[in-house]
Design an enzyme around this catalytic site. Structure first.
Site, PDB file in Angstrom:
ATOM      1  N   ARG A  46       0.805  -1.228   0.000  1.00 53.55           N
ATOM      2  CA  ARG A  46       0.000   0.000   0.000  1.00 53.55           C
ATOM      3  C   ARG A  46       0.837   1.277   0.000  1.00 53.55           C
ATOM      4  O   ARG A  46       0.302   2.379   0.103  1.00 53.55           O
ATOM      5  CB  ARG A  46      -0.932  -0.005   1.221  1.00 53.55           C
ATOM      6  CG  ARG A  46      -1.899  -1.183   1.225  1.00 53.55           C
ATOM      7  CD  ARG A  46      -2.502  -1.392   2.594  1.00 53.55           C
ATOM      8  NE  ARG A  46      -1.483  -1.727   3.592  1.00 53.55           N
ATOM      9  CZ  ARG A  46      -1.737  -1.914   4.895  1.00 53.55           C
ATOM     10  NH1 ARG A  46      -2.971  -1.790   5.350  1.00 53.55           N
ATOM     11  NH2 ARG A  46      -0.759  -2.220   5.724  1.00 53.55           N
ATOM     12  N   HIS A  98       5.623   3.694   7.613  1.00 54.36           N
ATOM     13  CA  HIS A  98       4.188   3.977   7.496  1.00 54.36           C
ATOM     14  C   HIS A  98       3.453   3.480   8.730  1.00 54.36           C
ATOM     15  O   HIS A  98       3.793   2.443   9.292  1.00 54.36           O
ATOM     16  CB  HIS A  98       3.612   3.337   6.227  1.00 54.36           C
ATOM     17  CG  HIS A  98       3.633   1.827   6.243  1.00 54.36           C
ATOM     18  ND1 HIS A  98       2.513   1.058   6.479  1.00 54.36           N
ATOM     19  CD2 HIS A  98       4.653   0.950   6.094  1.00 54.36           C
ATOM     20  CE1 HIS A  98       2.842  -0.215   6.447  1.00 54.36           C
ATOM     21  NE2 HIS A  98       4.130  -0.312   6.221  1.00 54.36           N
TER      22      HIS A  98
HETATM   23 CO    CO Z   1       5.313  -1.900   6.749  1.00 50.63          CO
END
Ligand code: CO
Length: 213
Positions: A46, A98
């Protein structure tokens, strides 16, 4: 149609799109690469480096691994780093973590996943270095988010501790090293830390270079 065939068809369409914009796109990009940025990010599907930064082929030199780690005994990341610093002479290195990182989440738990325990162990170490701060955060989500951030900051410091990076700083006055975090919920990047050429956190990691002036 089998699912994977879609990717090959997409590729044909992508080639056509590129050629429509610039007929010599592939001849130009095949001749050489001169990227200004090295991106070290998580393998998470993602967080696509080029998409979220609006960069084109040729602009980013990319390395991705589980939880965007820079481990001093990992020849893979070190080879990418040395090539980027010494040969490509990139101006900036970006470590991008992230929120919602599965690697960091697992490292916070007692889960035993076999071989990957060894890799995630490095994140457990980051937790231990910052245990006072992290243990003081009551909310599990906030503690998780903070460990994601501290992990990025730690990897940025690891890069500044590498001898060939320090040597490049002395020769070229770059690269600058950045630590960013990506938010899966809104798509935004946040700057966490920036290290200018020559900055260092601790003397123990400094190396001497005896280049002729
Ligand atoms: Co990660």
């Amino acid at each position: 149609m089998e699912d994977y065939r879609r990717l090959l068809l997409n590729n044909k369409a992508w080639v056509q799109d590129r050629l429509n914009v610039r007929s010599d796109f592939f001849t130009a990009s095949a001749s050489a690469q001169t990227p200004d940025y090295l991106w070290i990010g998580c393998s998470d599907s993602r967080v696509p480096a080029e998409d979220i930064t609006g960069t084109q082929p040729g602009e980013l030199f990319v390395h991705r691994n589980v939880a965007n780690l820079v481990v001093h005994t990992d020849f893979n990341v070190l080879s990418v780093l040395q090539y980027a610093v010494d040969v490509l002479e990139v101006k900036h290195i970006i470590v991008c973590g992230h929120y919602g990182c599965g690697g960091v989440r697992t490292a916070m738990s007692r889960k035993n996943l076999g071989l990957i325990n060894k890799w995630l162990r490095h994140i457990k170490d980051v937790y231990r270095f910052h245990a006072t701060e992290l243990d003081g955060i009551a909310s599990d989500t906030e503690r998780y988010d903070r460990l994601v951030e501290l992990n990025v900051i730690e990897q940025v410091r690891h890069i500044s501790d590498i001898s060939f990076v320090q040597h490049a700083w002395k020769r070229n006055k770059h690269p600058m090293i950045h630590g960013w975090v990506y938010d899966l919920h809104n798509g935004l990047l946040k700057e966490l830390v920036k290290i200018d050429p020559g900055e260092h956190a601790h003397d123990i990691y400094q190396y001497d270079f005896n280049d002729p002036e």
